[in-house]
Design an enzyme around this catalytic site. Structure first.
Site, short mmCIF file in Angstrom:
data_model
loop_
_atom_site.label_atom_id
_atom_site.label_comp_id
_atom_site.label_asym_id
_atom_site.label_seq_id
_atom_site.Cartn_x
_atom_site.Cartn_y
_atom_site.Cartn_z
N LEU A 61 0.84 -1.19 0.00
CA LEU A 61 0.00 0.00 0.00
C LEU A 61 0.88 1.24 0.00
O LEU A 61 1.66 1.46 0.93
CB LEU A 61 -0.91 0.04 1.23
CG LEU A 61 -1.96 -1.06 1.40
CD1 LEU A 61 -1.35 -2.37 1.90
CD2 LEU A 61 -3.02 -0.60 2.40
N ILE B 288 1.55 -5.25 8.15
CA ILE B 288 3.00 -5.01 8.27
C ILE B 288 3.29 -3.52 8.13
O ILE B 288 2.87 -2.89 7.15
CB ILE B 288 3.77 -5.80 7.20
CG1 ILE B 288 3.48 -7.30 7.32
CG2 ILE B 288 5.27 -5.54 7.31
CD1 ILE B 288 4.09 -8.13 6.21
N GLY C 124 1.40 4.18 4.79
CA GLY C 124 2.15 3.36 3.83
C GLY C 124 2.54 2.05 4.50
O GLY C 124 3.08 2.03 5.60
N SER C 125 2.25 0.92 3.86
CA SER C 125 2.41 -0.34 4.57
C SER C 125 2.24 -1.53 3.63
O SER C 125 2.28 -1.38 2.40
CB SER C 125 1.35 -0.43 5.68
OG SER C 125 0.06 -0.20 5.12
N ARG C 126 2.02 -2.72 4.22
CA ARG C 126 1.80 -3.92 3.45
C ARG C 126 0.85 -4.84 4.21
O ARG C 126 0.84 -4.86 5.45
CB ARG C 126 3.13 -4.64 3.20
CG ARG C 126 3.02 -5.72 2.13
CD ARG C 126 4.38 -6.20 1.76
NE ARG C 126 4.61 -7.57 2.20
CZ ARG C 126 5.81 -8.14 2.21
NH1 ARG C 126 6.87 -7.46 1.86
NH2 ARG C 126 5.94 -9.39 2.58
#
Length: 227
Positions: free
Chosen positions: A103, A161, A191-193
């Site tokens: 993301l 994450i 911002g991430s996953r």
């Protein structure tokens, strides 16, 4: 129709998690407009505009057909392959297919349940803040792993994450909660996953580079089996 849908997503109301950021930015804009020559108004207003966009929470319509695994987040698929679920969940060393969704700060950051089931375990682990599109982010970064027990006895794992910029993972679920495919369960700032570990034997229907729409895009069928 496509333009209308795009506008609805961009102009969607923010999630309640945005409230302290919006109030802080508005206070800076207001005070900055009254003192210090007014120059602080524009940074404060820009921050408010960014938070309204980042925390936007559009409605999503999951597929009606049962037996599907739905994308838990918006973003781009960066990894598809076999992997072992996070060790803190105690699910053993057996590998299963993993789909990793990155993301960016421009994506909707609301996380949604990929399947119907029951939250069996939630495990949070502190870690690093490497760029979330890197493979080793799954092992090294701060994360929140959720194991979901499916009605047929199998299990699926979804992992939030943290990334290079992200510094806070929010999970609204508790162990024992019943999950509904497409329903909201958390978000990550900024911002991430989000990784999904499919049940053993289930293969993904997506590939690296595909764009996901959280709560709507189908990433697997629960009855698909590895040969």
């Amino acid at each position: 129709m496509a333009l209308m849908q795009s506008l609805q997503m961009v102009l969607a109301p923010p999630h309640r998690a945005a409230t302290p950021f919006l109030l802080g930015g508005a206070a800076v804009a207001l005070i900055g407009g009254l003192i210090a020559g007014g120059w602080l108004f524009w940074p404060g207003a820009a921050f408010v505009a960014f938070c309204l966009y980042f925390f936007r929470d559009p409605e999503r319509t999951p597929p009606a057909r049962p037996g599907l695994v739905i994308a838990p987040a918006d973003g781009r698929v960066v990894l598809v392959g076999p992997a072992v679920p996070p060790v803190e969940l105690g699910m053993g060393p057996e590998t299963r297919w993993r789909v990793a969704i990155f993301l960016s700060v421009m994506d909707v950051h609301i996380n949604r349940w990929p399947v119907e089931g029951t939250v069996r375990r939630i495990a949070y682990r502190h870690g690093k803040f490497l760029s979330a599109n890197m493979d080793k982010a799954s092992e090294d970064n701060e994360r929140n792993a959720v194991a979901i027990a499916l009605p047929d006895g199998r299990d699926l794992t979804v992992v939030q994450i943290a990334g290079l910029v992200a510094r806070r993972i929010l999970c609204f679920a508790r162990e024992g909660d019943v999950t509904e495919a497409g329903a909201r369960f958390g978000l990550i700032r900024f911002g991430s996953r989000t990784d999904v570990y499919l049940p053993v034997g289930v293969r993904p229907l997506v590939s690296v580079g595909q764009t996901m729409i959280g709560g709507e895009t189908v990433i697997a069928e629960l009855e698909s089996r590895a040969s």
